[in-house]
Scaffold this active site. Structure first.
Site, PDB file in Angstrom:
ATOM      1  N   TYR A 280       1.613  -7.869  37.350  1.00  0.00           N
ATOM      2  CA  TYR A 280       1.212  -7.342  36.033  1.00  0.00           C
ATOM      3  C   TYR A 280       1.356  -5.813  36.016  1.00  0.00           C
ATOM      4  O   TYR A 280       1.977  -5.247  35.120  1.00  0.00           O
ATOM      5  CB  TYR A 280      -0.243  -7.747  35.714  1.00  0.00           C
ATOM      6  CG  TYR A 280      -0.860  -6.888  34.648  1.00  0.00           C
ATOM      7  CD1 TYR A 280      -0.522  -7.065  33.299  1.00  0.00           C
ATOM      8  CD2 TYR A 280      -1.741  -5.841  34.968  1.00  0.00           C
ATOM      9  CE1 TYR A 280      -1.044  -6.235  32.324  1.00  0.00           C
ATOM     10  CE2 TYR A 280      -2.265  -5.019  34.002  1.00  0.00           C
ATOM     11  CZ  TYR A 280      -1.922  -5.216  32.687  1.00  0.00           C
ATOM     12  OH  TYR A 280      -2.433  -4.385  31.719  1.00  0.00           O
TER      13      TYR A 280
ATOM     14  N   LYS B 138       4.061  -2.973  33.896  1.00  0.00           N
ATOM     15  CA  LYS B 138       3.751  -1.765  33.105  1.00  0.00           C
ATOM     16  C   LYS B 138       4.564  -0.576  33.629  1.00  0.00           C
ATOM     17  O   LYS B 138       5.092   0.223  32.856  1.00  0.00           O
ATOM     18  CB  LYS B 138       2.246  -1.473  33.147  1.00  0.00           C
ATOM     19  CG  LYS B 138       1.398  -2.531  32.448  1.00  0.00           C
ATOM     20  CD  LYS B 138       1.741  -2.663  30.968  1.00  0.00           C
ATOM     21  CE  LYS B 138       1.074  -3.830  30.297  1.00  0.00           C
ATOM     22  NZ  LYS B 138       1.538  -4.102  28.930  1.00  0.00           N
TER      23      LYS B 138
ATOM     24  N   SER C 165      -0.860   1.058  30.856  1.00  0.00           N
ATOM     25  CA  SER C 165      -2.191   0.905  31.461  1.00  0.00           C
ATOM     26  C   SER C 165      -2.410   1.936  32.553  1.00  0.00           C
ATOM     27  O   SER C 165      -1.454   2.362  33.232  1.00  0.00           O
ATOM     28  CB  SER C 165      -2.271  -0.503  32.061  1.00  0.00           C
ATOM     29  OG  SER C 165      -3.388  -0.629  32.890  1.00  0.00           O
TER      30      SER C 165
HETATM   31  C1  UD1 Z   1      -8.304  -4.996  34.834  1.00  0.00           C
HETATM   32  C2  UD1 Z   1      -7.031  -4.862  35.580  1.00  0.00           C
HETATM   33  C3  UD1 Z   1      -6.154  -3.857  34.889  1.00  0.00           C
HETATM   34  C4  UD1 Z   1      -5.839  -4.346  33.505  1.00  0.00           C
HETATM   35  C5  UD1 Z   1      -7.115  -4.645  32.756  1.00  0.00           C
HETATM   36  C6  UD1 Z   1      -6.697  -5.430  31.548  1.00  0.00           C
HETATM   37  C7  UD1 Z   1      -7.566  -5.382  37.907  1.00  0.00           C
HETATM   38  C8  UD1 Z   1      -7.641  -4.846  39.300  1.00  0.00           C
HETATM   39  N1  UD1 Z   1      -7.284  -4.494  36.954  1.00  0.00           N
HETATM   40  O1  UD1 Z   1      -8.972  -3.709  34.856  1.00  0.00           O
HETATM   41  O2  UD1 Z   1      -4.959  -3.719  35.600  1.00  0.00           O
HETATM   42  O3  UD1 Z   1      -5.099  -3.382  32.803  1.00  0.00           O
HETATM   43  O4  UD1 Z   1      -8.027  -5.436  33.532  1.00  0.00           O
HETATM   44  O5  UD1 Z   1      -7.721  -6.040  30.934  1.00  0.00           O
HETATM   45  O6  UD1 Z   1      -7.777  -6.542  37.689  1.00  0.00           O
HETATM   46  N2  UD1 Z   1     -16.364  -6.430  37.440  1.00  0.00           N
HETATM   47  C9  UD1 Z   1     -17.486  -7.042  37.978  1.00  0.00           C
HETATM   48  N3  UD1 Z   1     -17.743  -8.342  37.622  1.00  0.00           N
HETATM   49  C10 UD1 Z   1     -16.959  -9.046  36.764  1.00  0.00           C
HETATM   50  C11 UD1 Z   1     -15.813  -8.413  36.211  1.00  0.00           C
HETATM   51  C12 UD1 Z   1     -15.547  -7.094  36.581  1.00  0.00           C
HETATM   52  O7  UD1 Z   1     -18.230  -6.437  38.758  1.00  0.00           O
HETATM   53  O8  UD1 Z   1     -17.247 -10.215  36.489  1.00  0.00           O
HETATM   54  C13 UD1 Z   1     -16.080  -5.027  37.774  1.00  0.00           C
HETATM   55  C14 UD1 Z   1     -14.721  -4.820  38.429  1.00  0.00           C
HETATM   56  O9  UD1 Z   1     -14.815  -4.938  39.820  1.00  0.00           O
HETATM   57  C15 UD1 Z   1     -14.412  -3.400  37.970  1.00  0.00           C
HETATM   58  C16 UD1 Z   1     -15.096  -3.261  36.614  1.00  0.00           C
HETATM   59  O10 UD1 Z   1     -16.061  -4.301  36.581  1.00  0.00           O
HETATM   60  O11 UD1 Z   1     -14.997  -2.453  38.826  1.00  0.00           O
HETATM   61  C17 UD1 Z   1     -14.134  -3.469  35.452  1.00  0.00           C
HETATM   62  O12 UD1 Z   1     -13.414  -4.676  35.652  1.00  0.00           O
HETATM   63  P1  UD1 Z   1     -12.431  -5.278  34.527  1.00  0.00           P
HETATM   64  O13 UD1 Z   1     -13.113  -5.294  33.225  1.00  0.00           O
HETATM   65  O14 UD1 Z   1     -11.900  -6.562  35.068  1.00  0.00           O
HETATM   66  O15 UD1 Z   1     -11.298  -4.188  34.416  1.00  0.00           O
HETATM   67  P2  UD1 Z   1     -10.354  -3.559  35.534  1.00  0.00           P
HETATM   68  O16 UD1 Z   1     -10.397  -4.330  36.786  1.00  0.00           O
HETATM   69  O17 UD1 Z   1     -10.697  -2.105  35.638  1.00  0.00           O
END
Ligand code: UD1
Length: 337
Positions: A150, A154, A125
């Site tokens: 987690y 990795k 990741s």
């Molecule tokens: C997350 C994990 C990452 C993992 C991946 C696996 C974290 C910090 N990182 O990636 O390590 O490999 O999932 O699936 O958790 N967001 C919102 N609202 C929401 C959900 C997300 O605003 O309800 C935003 C988050 O703040 C982020 C972006 O959307 O900026 C993507 O979020 P997400 O899809 O959860 O992925 P990551 O956080 O990048």
């Protein structure tokens, strides 16, 4: 040629099984169904017309892993997805993550050690980079201290594989460092099936659009980015699946110069949360109910890939746009109602 796909009924694993079968590989799946549904097997069969072998097995059971490799002695390559992936849960229950993600990796490598030749692809990741100092992120970026157990699994996983390959030249391995996988197969017969409330952005968006969730929370709008929301590199899962096949073929053809190598797998394009929302609204013509809330702990400001290495060495490039990926996710979500 037989390929073992662990976690082959999961989100990414199932799309990889489809691609492998379409390209003539025999596939055997191991899955313990802890975060997947047996119905995914029907989806794979419906798409490809081929029934892969399936063993319901928990990789934490070492003797069962050994028995599996005795029974399937013709396995030539392993693509290893079976792991836990919820960041928050890993903070609450670190030992579950170390056992699930590290213990099982060790058991599989111990079996591969015994083989004359083996190829191994590891599901890594972009989380290994933490908040990288420079964008886009190249593979030479520093590996920062992991933000969660987690993320640590990795990082440690890659180190375990590297150490193992150094003394076992019969094992050739590749780690693929995914950015943010989204979307589903165009048939909408397989896709992302989060259990409970989705933690990731795109399943939360699609479930808000269907009315299963009242409102999407946007985590923070005062990041130092053009619109204040965090930036990620969203990659269509079908593109990601192709990257696995490209990596596997290179290993099988003995074209990888070193015993262990790693690649960023992303599109190279960063999109902010608000850009994702706008793109979703445009392609689906649906208005999303969302509000800005506090930042989520542990989130990085931005992460998008420099894809030069994977483009040039593996000859792989993402084909799908963010809009296409979001549309496929939407098509899939509607079928779940
Ligand atoms: C997350 C994990 C990452 C993992 C991946 C696996 C974290 C910090 N990182 O990636 O390590 O490999 O999932 O699936 O958790 N967001 C919102 N609202 C929401 C959900 C997300 O605003 O309800 C935003 C988050 O703040 C982020 C972006 O959307 O900026 C993507 O979020 P997400 O899809 O959860 O992925 P990551 O956080 O990048």
């Amino acid at each position: 040629m037989k390929i073992l796909v662990t976690g082959g009924l999961g989100f990414i694993g199932s799309h990889v099984v489809v691609k492998l079968q379409e390209q003539g590989f025999d596939v055997v799946i191991i899955d313990n169904l802890s975060n997947s549904d047996i119905k995914v097997l029907d989806g794979i069969i419906a798409i490809t017309g081929i029934t892969p072998e399936f063993e319901q097995l928990d990789l934490r059971e070492k003797p069962a892993v050994s028995d599996f490799f005795k029974k399937h002695s013709d396995v030539r390559g392993v693509i290893h997805f079976a792991a836990s992936k919820a960041v928050g849960e890993s903070v609450e229950n670190p030992l579950l993550y170390y056992e699930n993600n590290i213990g099982t990796l060790v058991y599989i490598l111990q079996e591969l050690q015994k083989k004359e030749q083996a190829c191994f692809i590891f599901s890594s990741s972009c989380t290994v980079y933490g908040q990288a100092d420079q964008m886009p992120i190249t593979e030479s970026a520093a590996i920062k201290k992991a933000e969660s157990p987690y993320g640590n699994t990795k990082q440690i996983g890659e180190e375990i594989i590297q150490d193992t390959c150094r003394v076992n030249p019969n094992i050739k391995a590749t780690a693929l460092r995914y950015f943010n996988p989204i979307g589903s197969h165009e048939s909408a017969l397989i896709g992302e099936l989060p259990i409970g409330v989705p933690q990731n952005l795109v399943p939360f968006i699609t479930q808000t659009a269907t009315g299963q969730r009242a409102e999407l929370s946007v985590f923070g709008d005062d990041y130092p980015t053009p619109d204040g929301t965090a930036i990620r590199d969203y990659i269509h899962v079908v593109d990601l699946a192709e990257a696995h096949v490209a990596a596997l073929k290179r290993l099988l053809a003995n074209q990888q110069a070193t015993n262990f190598d790693f690649y960023n797998v992303g599109t190279g394009k960063g999109s902010s949360v608000l850009e994702v929302i706008t793109a979703f609204e445009t392609v689906t013509k649906k208005k999303l109910n969302y509000k800005i809330v506090d930042k989520r702990e542990g989130d990085v400001i931005q992460a998008y890939a420099d894809t030069t290495k994977v483009n040039n060495v593996l000859g792989w490039k993402a084909k799908y746009s963010l809009e296409e990926a979001l549309f496929s996710a939407w098509k899939w979500e509607q079928k779940q109602l």
